[in-house]
Design a protein around this motif. Structure first.
Motif, PDB file in Angstrom:
ATOM      1  N   ARG A 172      38.870  -0.343  18.283  1.00 35.05           N
ATOM      2  CA  ARG A 172      38.252   0.434  17.437  1.00 35.05           C
ATOM      3  C   ARG A 172      38.009  -0.042  15.955  1.00 35.05           C
ATOM      4  NH1 ARG A 172      40.329   2.585  11.986  1.00 35.05           N
ATOM      5  NH2 ARG A 172      38.629   4.280  11.600  1.00 35.05           N
ATOM      6  N   ASN A 218      44.391  -2.543  11.283  1.00 34.14           N
ATOM      7  CA  ASN A 218      44.906  -2.117  10.224  1.00 34.14           C
ATOM      8  C   ASN A 218      46.090  -2.659   9.667  1.00 34.14           C
ATOM      9  OD1 ASN A 218      44.611   0.039   8.304  1.00 34.14           O
ATOM     10  ND2 ASN A 218      43.957   1.547   9.999  1.00 34.14           N
ATOM     11  N   ARG A 226      44.590  -6.325   6.787  1.00 38.69           N
ATOM     12  CA  ARG A 226      44.170  -5.628   8.241  1.00 38.69           C
ATOM     13  C   ARG A 226      44.265  -6.662   9.420  1.00 38.69           C
ATOM     14  NH1 ARG A 226      41.556  -0.474   7.252  1.00 38.69           N
ATOM     15  NH2 ARG A 226      40.984  -0.508   9.250  1.00 38.69           N
ATOM     16  N   GLU A 284      40.792  -0.052  -1.146  1.00 36.71           N
ATOM     17  CA  GLU A 284      40.531   1.206  -1.155  1.00 36.71           C
ATOM     18  C   GLU A 284      39.731   1.400  -2.532  1.00 36.71           C
ATOM     19  OE1 GLU A 284      41.748   2.584   1.366  1.00 36.71           O
ATOM     20  OE2 GLU A 284      43.527   1.859   2.023  1.00 36.71           O
ATOM     21  N   GLN A 316      36.458   0.651  11.666  1.00 37.08           N
ATOM     22  CA  GLN A 316      36.004   1.974  11.018  1.00 37.08           C
ATOM     23  C   GLN A 316      34.378   1.930  11.046  1.00 37.08           C
ATOM     24  OE1 GLN A 316      38.055   1.764   7.058  1.00 37.08           O
ATOM     25  NE2 GLN A 316      38.275  -0.440   7.695  1.00 37.08           N
ATOM     26  N   GLU A 373      36.713  10.394   6.681  1.00 36.11           N
ATOM     27  CA  GLU A 373      36.190   9.581   5.593  1.00 36.11           C
ATOM     28  C   GLU A 373      34.631   9.634   5.466  1.00 36.11           C
ATOM     29  OE1 GLU A 373      38.287   5.828   4.991  1.00 36.11           O
ATOM     30  OE2 GLU A 373      39.759   6.767   4.242  1.00 36.11           O
ATOM     31  N   HIS A 418      45.265  10.077   4.328  1.00 36.19           N
ATOM     32  CA  HIS A 418      46.852   9.823   4.602  1.00 36.19           C
ATOM     33  C   HIS A 418      47.851  10.984   4.409  1.00 36.19           C
ATOM     34  CE1 HIS A 418      45.899   5.777   5.620  1.00 36.19           C
ATOM     35  NE2 HIS A 418      45.298   5.544   4.467  1.00 36.19           N
TER      36      HIS A 418
HETATM   37  C1  GTR Z   1      43.487   2.776   6.159  1.00 37.05           C
HETATM   38  C2  GTR Z   1      42.716   3.136   5.050  1.00 37.05           C
HETATM   39  C3  GTR Z   1      41.865   4.292   5.226  1.00 37.05           C
HETATM   40  C4  GTR Z   1      41.103   4.183   6.198  1.00 37.05           C
HETATM   41  C5  GTR Z   1      42.004   3.678   7.633  1.00 37.05           C
HETATM   42  C6  GTR Z   1      41.090   3.509   8.842  1.00 37.05           C
HETATM   43  O1  GTR Z   1      44.079   1.437   5.983  1.00 37.05           O
HETATM   44  O2  GTR Z   1      43.691   3.448   3.779  1.00 37.05           O
HETATM   45  O3  GTR Z   1      41.326   4.603   4.000  1.00 37.05           O
HETATM   46  O4  GTR Z   1      40.064   3.065   6.103  1.00 37.05           O
HETATM   47  O5  GTR Z   1      42.411   2.318   7.253  1.00 37.05           O
HETATM   48  O6  GTR Z   1      41.005   2.451   9.540  1.00 37.05           O
HETATM   49  O7  GTR Z   1      40.218   4.222   9.175  1.00 37.05           O
END
Ligand code: GTR
Length: 325
Positions: free
Chosen positions: A169, A209, A148, A236, A171, A72, A34
């Motif tokens: 999309r 998200n 989310r 997180e 993660q 990540e 971030h």
């Molecule tokens: C955000 C999260 C990140 C990552 C991101 C994602 O909310 O803080 O760590 O997971 O989403 O969608 O990749």
């Protein structure tokens, strides 16, 4: 190890060499995808300040924000190697590696943010943090990640049927792939930093998200329909490399653990304010927002539990979370 990963490790090592040139040997390197003003980044800086105060400046943290050290998934490996000392990361990229991390990411596992905070702050959260020990990592604390929801460039989503055939999309987690597939959409695992252009070019139709990430990434510019499914509160987590942790004295380890725990309150204060500000910003920026009736989504995502919660230990974890008032 793939060539891409090798390059990412070399790039990370180079960035660290630059970063440490002017800092002391006691500066722990922390990563976050971030931007610099995001609550997670600010909270880890706060943790560093506490450590600095308690060690008379001997122990510090430098946060490499904005994904400078990689996406990540790749930073997990770097943290296990000790190239990165501290990692603020979502639970989802750990889902395939550490089975227990699937549980707090499960759809609709938490009744509310308050429920999530109580669970993650208590003995259940502690038992999940312990699971990181088996993977060259030390689990330090959990941070919030709001809830989310799905957003896309086509239309408001009111029912699971509205998502049929959409490319969404997710993660890099099999559980999230299953969650989206259960709705009849096509899940595309992708690194966070690639989502904006994938939305812009139509490679994907949408993603999911929380408000602050929807806003900070400017995804709302290219994907304006935000539908409040609030399907996952996947928290997180703050982890430390076991190699780096083991190099510290017992007293310093205690300082690190305490500072991490104490940074949670700071994070939540920043988070609560940021959520409101982000929602206002995306509304002002033209996002079209709708609430949804959740039950059809809860029903449609039930197969995710059947597939990912088969192990007795995970079943027990789910039951214990549901029993928390
Ligand atoms: C955000 C999260 C990140 C990552 C991101 C994602 O909310 O803080 O760590 O997971 O989403 O969608 O990749």
């Amino acid at each position: 190890m793939t060539i891409r990963r090798l390059f990412s490790l070399i790039a990370a090592a180079a960035a660290l060499a630059i970063g440490t040139a002017s800092a002391s040997a006691q500066t722990l390197r922390s990563t976050d995808i971030h931007p610099t003003d995001y609550p997670t980044v600010e909270a880890v800086r706060h943790m560093g300040t506490l450590m600095e105060q308690r060690t008379n400046g001997r122990l510090k943290i430098q946060v490499f924000h904005s994904g400078q050290l990689g996406n990540e998934k790749d930073t997990i490996e770097q943290t296990r190697f000790g190239v990165i000392d501290i990692n603020r990361i979502n639970m989802a990229p750990f889902n395939n590696l550490i089975p227990a991390t699937n549980v707090p990411s499960l759809p609709f596992i938490f009744r509310s943010v308050a429920h999530m905070r109580t669970v993650m702050d208590g003995p259940i959260g502690d038992s999940i943090l312990k699971e990181f020990d088996k993977h060259d990592l030390v689990g330090l604390a959990f941070y919030d990640s709001g809830s989310r929801s799905f957003y896309n460039s086509k239309r408001p989503i009111n029912t699971p049927a509205d998502m049929r055939g959409m490319k969404i999309r997710v993660q890099q987690s099999d559980m999230f792939v299953a969650l989206v597939s259960a709705l009849g959409a096509n899940a595309t695992p992708m690194a966070f930093g690639e989502v904006y252009s994938a939305l812009q070019t139509g490679v994907i139709d949408g993603a999911e998200n929380n408000w602050p990430s929807f806003e900070s990434t400017k995804h709302f510019e290219v994907s304006k329909f935000y539908s409040m499914t609030e399907h996952s509160l996947s928290p997180e987590v703050l982890v430390m490399s076991k190699r780096s942790f083991d190099k510290l004295s017992a007293a310093d380890q205690a300082i690190v653990r305490a500072a991490a725990r104490e940074s949670v309150a700071k994070m939540r204060e920043l988070w609560d304010a940021r959520e409101k500000a982000s929602e206002a910003k995306v509304r002002a920026g033209g996002a079209v927002i709708n609430t949804v009736e959740k039950q059809p989504f809860i029903d449609a995502m039930k197969p995710v539990y059947d597939r990912f919660v088969t192990d007795p230990a995970l079943k027990d974890l789910v039951a214990r979370i549901q029993a928390v008032k």
